[in-house]
Structure formats: C-alpha cells, structure tokens
Design a protein around this motif. Sequence first.
Motif, PDB file in Angstrom:
ATOM      1  N   CYS A  48      11.749 -36.278  -5.675  1.00 32.56           N
ATOM      2  CA  CYS A  48      10.515 -35.813  -5.722  1.00 32.56           C
ATOM      3  C   CYS A  48      10.345 -35.103  -4.091  1.00 32.56           C
ATOM      4  O   CYS A  48      10.696 -35.859  -3.205  1.00 32.56           O
ATOM      5  CB  CYS A  48       9.609 -36.932  -5.729  1.00 32.56           C
ATOM      6  N   CYS A  51       7.750 -38.364  -2.245  1.00 28.09           N
ATOM      7  CA  CYS A  51       8.368 -39.339  -1.761  1.00 28.09           C
ATOM      8  C   CYS A  51       9.786 -39.566  -1.717  1.00 28.09           C
ATOM      9  O   CYS A  51      10.182 -40.779  -1.734  1.00 28.09           O
ATOM     10  CB  CYS A  51       7.751 -40.694  -2.813  1.00 28.09           C
ATOM     11  N   CYS A 102       7.504 -36.277  -8.594  1.00 29.86           N
ATOM     12  CA  CYS A 102       7.426 -37.525  -9.700  1.00 29.86           C
ATOM     13  C   CYS A 102       5.995 -37.655 -10.207  1.00 29.86           C
ATOM     14  O   CYS A 102       5.386 -36.887  -9.632  1.00 29.86           O
ATOM     15  CB  CYS A 102       7.850 -38.935  -9.050  1.00 29.86           C
ATOM     16  N   CYS A 105       3.498 -39.344  -7.801  1.00 35.03           N
ATOM     17  CA  CYS A 105       2.897 -38.740  -6.728  1.00 35.03           C
ATOM     18  C   CYS A 105       2.000 -37.408  -7.251  1.00 35.03           C
ATOM     19  O   CYS A 105       1.004 -37.243  -6.707  1.00 35.03           O
ATOM     20  CB  CYS A 105       4.180 -37.833  -5.939  1.00 35.03           C
ATOM     21  N   ARG A 175       3.282 -47.190  -0.477  1.00 37.56           N
ATOM     22  CA  ARG A 175       2.985 -47.900  -1.627  1.00 37.56           C
ATOM     23  C   ARG A 175       3.921 -49.124  -1.844  1.00 37.56           C
ATOM     24  O   ARG A 175       4.993 -48.840  -1.360  1.00 37.56           O
ATOM     25  CB  ARG A 175       2.583 -47.080  -2.774  1.00 37.56           C
TER      26      ARG A 175
HETATM   27 ZN   LIG Z   1       6.854 -39.129  -5.654  1.00 38.98          ZN
END
Ligand SMILES: [Zn+2]
Length: 238
Positions: A48, A51, A102, A105, A175
């Motif tokens: 991703c 992230c 992803c 996100c 997160r």
């Molecule tokens: Zn992500």
Amino acid sequence: METQILCANYDADNTYFDDKQSKDIFKSNVYAHQDVKSALVRIQNHKCCFCESKVTHISDGDVEHFRPKAEWSKENDNGTKTKKKPGYYFLAYEWNNLMLSCQMCNQRIKGNNFPLVNETARANVTHNYNVEAELPVFINPTLEDPELHITFYEETPQGITYRGRKTIEYLQLDRLALNEVRKEKLKDLFTLRNVVNSIVDIDSREKAVDILLRRLHEIIEKNDQYVNMVKANFSDFL
Ligand SMILES: [Zn+2]
C-alpha cells in the motif's frame, strides 16, 4: 482519449460534474484495468502506498487516485469539512496520479480528503489549473522520500515535518491494527539486538552483529513491508 473527453465536457458545460455520480463519469475498467493494477503491484512490491502493508495477501488492492478524481474535501480548523466538485477529473487516468493502496487507507480513511499546505493555491480545480502550484499535505511516496517526513519509535510512526505529522493524523497511520502488526515484525529483530547487546566477547558479538545485519539487509533488499520502520529502528547498525 478519456481525459480529452472529460475536458471537452467541462469546457462545454462547467457544471457537467456537479450532479453526476463518480461511477457514471469515470471508467474503472480503464484506470483500474488489470494491466494497470499488475504494473502498480510490481512497482510498489505489493505494498500500500500509504501504510506499507502488503495488500495482495488478502485482496488484489485498490487503484487509488492520489488527487481525488470526482470531488475533493478537506477538514477545516473548526472541525467542519469543505467539499468541492469537480475533483481532479483530468488526472483520473494519469499514470502519475495512480497508486496501489489497501482498501482501509483508500476507501475507509482517505476517501476524497486532499488537504493542501497552501490552500490559497487552490481556487477552482479545472484542467487549466496548474497542479504544480499545490503543495499537498499528504506525502507522495512516488515523488518524495517518506523517510524525510516520517520516522518510527519502535512500531509507532512519528512526524518529522508538518506534512509528516498531518499525513500520520489524516491517514491514521498509527492505528491500532497497524501498530500491532508492525510490533510483531520488530519482535524477532529486537530479540536479536538484545542478544547482540548482551554478548561481551568481541568475536562472538561480531558474529551476532553479522547475523542481525544479514537479516536487516534481507528486509531492505526485498523492500519488505514496513521497511522504513525497520530502518528507523536500526539506524545505528545500518
Ligand atoms: Zn494502507
């Protein structure tokens, strides 16, 4: 071709995008064509763009528009949101605006959110508008080195710059689910480092350092997920 049609439609009627649904305007079978997706998967090593998680373990990933195509939004200081149409329709099919992301996100967190550091640069977004004048808040990993903006203390991301701090905040890069999986990634490496630090004998210590370094270089060469976190935590060895 698709971009030219959109630009011509806007030129003929500048309210063209106002009452239309994104799915009725933009062709996902073009911007998210399997060939595009496969190329992004290869370039981004299945990760991703935000992230750094490997997305292809669990899905085939989303084709994310860095600059949102249908409309853009930003949060204001007083907690309200500004939302505007059109979005960056003229970049809907542009290669340098497409990234693998992803679902979390892209769909759940970023959505159409696209704040700028210099909001005054953005008056009306049209194809005659110079996007180069904008400084997005989000770090663009295809153009910039995220390591200059974001570092890590153990598994927790920390902003080095304003944009780094805001990117973490808006994209929720700290997160819980991400912190947990990053912590797991560090576990064995930290154990190995503790072993290295506990060895007094110089020869034995060198051998243990070698093993640790080999493992670190393997992660870096593979461009594995969360490689930036690993590099930040082991900068004194690398
Ligand atoms: Zn992500």
